[in-house]
Scaffold this active site. Structure first.
Site, PDB file in Angstrom:
ATOM      1  N   GLU A  14      11.280  -7.144  -4.547  1.00 25.96           N
ATOM      2  CA  GLU A  14      10.226  -6.705  -3.631  1.00 25.96           C
ATOM      3  C   GLU A  14       9.279  -7.845  -3.238  1.00 25.96           C
ATOM      4  OE1 GLU A  14       8.735  -2.645  -4.915  1.00 25.96           O
ATOM      5  OE2 GLU A  14       9.982  -3.191  -6.607  1.00 25.96           O
ATOM      6  N   SER A 140       9.969   0.577  -4.298  1.00 21.36           N
ATOM      7  CA  SER A 140      10.181   0.422  -2.863  1.00 21.36           C
ATOM      8  C   SER A 140      11.530   0.971  -2.398  1.00 21.36           C
ATOM      9  CB  SER A 140      10.051  -1.050  -2.431  1.00 21.36           C
ATOM     10  OG  SER A 140       8.707  -1.430  -2.428  1.00 21.36           O
ATOM     11  N   TYR A 208       9.678   0.511   5.546  1.00 24.87           N
ATOM     12  CA  TYR A 208       8.866  -0.614   6.005  1.00 24.87           C
ATOM     13  C   TYR A 208       9.110  -1.010   7.465  1.00 24.87           C
ATOM     14  CZ  TYR A 208       7.407  -1.119   1.216  1.00 24.87           C
ATOM     15  OH  TYR A 208       6.883  -0.878  -0.028  1.00 24.87           O
ATOM     16  N   ARG A 247      -0.269   6.026  -7.549  1.00 30.64           N
ATOM     17  CA  ARG A 247       0.233   6.895  -6.488  1.00 30.64           C
ATOM     18  C   ARG A 247       1.431   7.670  -7.016  1.00 30.64           C
ATOM     19  NH1 ARG A 247       3.400   4.042  -2.952  1.00 30.64           N
ATOM     20  NH2 ARG A 247       5.123   5.359  -3.627  1.00 30.64           N
ATOM     21  N   ASP A 249       4.555  10.277  -6.547  1.00 27.23           N
ATOM     22  CA  ASP A 249       5.506  10.793  -5.571  1.00 27.23           C
ATOM     23  C   ASP A 249       6.018  12.133  -6.068  1.00 27.23           C
ATOM     24  OD1 ASP A 249       5.183   8.456  -4.118  1.00 27.23           O
ATOM     25  OD2 ASP A 249       6.881   7.458  -5.090  1.00 27.23           O
ATOM     26  N   GLU A 262       7.677  10.229  -9.877  1.00 23.95           N
ATOM     27  CA  GLU A 262       7.231   9.020 -10.583  1.00 23.95           C
ATOM     28  C   GLU A 262       5.794   8.725 -10.202  1.00 23.95           C
ATOM     29  OE1 GLU A 262       8.656   5.206  -8.259  1.00 23.95           O
ATOM     30  OE2 GLU A 262      10.322   6.624  -8.374  1.00 23.95           O
ATOM     31  N   ASN A 264       3.324   5.265  -9.475  1.00 30.26           N
ATOM     32  CA  ASN A 264       3.287   3.821  -9.251  1.00 30.26           C
ATOM     33  C   ASN A 264       1.900   3.296  -9.588  1.00 30.26           C
ATOM     34  OD1 ASN A 264       5.985   3.507  -7.685  1.00 30.26           O
ATOM     35  ND2 ASN A 264       4.941   5.207  -6.680  1.00 30.26           N
ATOM     36  N   GLY A 268       1.971  -0.179  -2.822  1.00 30.96           N
ATOM     37  CA  GLY A 268       1.887  -1.159  -1.751  1.00 30.96           C
ATOM     38  C   GLY A 268       0.567  -1.068  -0.995  1.00 30.96           C
TER      39      GLY A 268
END
Length: 303
Positions: A14, A140, A208, A247, A249, A262, A264, A268
């Site tokens: 990443e 990612s 992205y 964050r 998900d 999960e 994070n 990002g």
């Protein structure tokens, strides 16, 4: 004015996204009057030790192995330099998706899963139905496979990913709407609904290149489901010992059930990233967001 170092780059898959996050963070902090230097973590902590010791705090803009898994955090703790984000223990826990799943499963609904290698994948009962295969310590959406029809799975691609990554996390594919919820400090940000393009999914490329649609707040998710999603994100944040930001998900099933996929610890921060978009909807623009991060790190002080 504080002297801030943004650590980015590194050697993970990443790396490109790390630089994009770092550039956005640097611009925001400069606009708030901070003295900012961005350094590439590819050569490790030793190459920058003197600069780090001279800084007031560090903002990691690193995703994936080496930067988000507790390795960097342990080095900064050793140096006694204040830094933004979760400590080494929480970072390592959340980066290890299998350990994370077992850690929160008693309090938080998570999909069934197991660790598999190339030989064990097709022996698992989970591949008898739609499944997900993903790296246990990646992010990612790199090397993440959503297999809706096991009989038509691209076995060569799955084998290649398992060969490159080693054992990977195999999970049941929970059908539903993809949601993500950031936690800022200790409070949930607004929910984002992720709508992949009709011909794809929320993979690395679509994530992205702007092809996904992100609704914040969601237009078709009941307010009570949004509240539950926020509560689960904050609960997971606390159970894992996260700090400053995280964050989660999640998946919302057609039956209204919510599953946490999960969490994070260093989401990002690019122009396309979900966390700063949620914060902006909550009334916290990028400049203020990054300034808050630095303020929290400075308040913790050197150790």
């Amino acid at each position: 004015m504080s002297k801030v170092i943004v650590l980015t780059g590194g050697t993970s898959s990443e790396r490109e996204i790390c630089f994009r996050s770092a550039a956005a963070i640097e611009r925001a902090l400069r606009r708030r009057g901070h003295d900012v230097t961005t350094l590439d973590y590819a050569e490790g902590i030793v190459a920058h030790e003197a600069a780090l010791l001279a800084a007031d705090c560090v903002v990691p803009a690193l995703h994936g192995k080496g930067g988000e898994d507790g390795t960097l955090q342990a080095e900064l703790e050793r140096l006694g330099v204040p830094f933004v984000g979760s400590d080494s223990a929480a970072s390592a826990l959340c980066m290890d998706k299998w350990r994370f799943k077992r850690h929160v499963a008693d309090r938080v609904p998570v999909p069934r899963g197991e660790m598999v290698d190339a030989e064990g994948l097709w022996r698992s009962e989970l591949v008898q139905a739609p499944f997900v295969l993903k790296p246990n310590d990646g992010g990612s959406s790199v090397d993440t496979f959503l297999v809706t029809d096991p009989a038509r799975a691209d076995r060569a691609a799955l084998l290649d990913a398992l060969t490159r990554n080693g054992p990977m996390l195999l999970e049941e594919l929970v059908p539903g709407i993809e949601l993500t919820v950031g936690v800022l400090g200790d409070e949930a940000l607004p929910v984002i609904e992720i709508i992949p393009p009709p011909d794809g999914e929320f993979d690395y490329e679509n994530k992205y290149n702007g092809r996904t649609q992100e609704l914040c707040p969601p237009e078709n998710i009941a307010p009570d489901r949004q509240r539950v999603a926020q509560e689960l994100a904050v609960l997971t944040h606390r159970l894992c010992g996260c700090r400053d930001l995280s964050r989660a998900d999640l998946i919302l099933t057609p039956a209204g059930e919510l599953y946490v996929m999960e969490t994070n610890t260093l989401p990002g921060m690019t122009d396309q990233s979900l966390f700063p978009k949620e914060a902006a909807v909550a009334g916290v623009p990028m400049d203020e967001l990054c300034d808050r991060f630095v303020g929290w790190a400075l308040a913790r002080g050197r150790r």
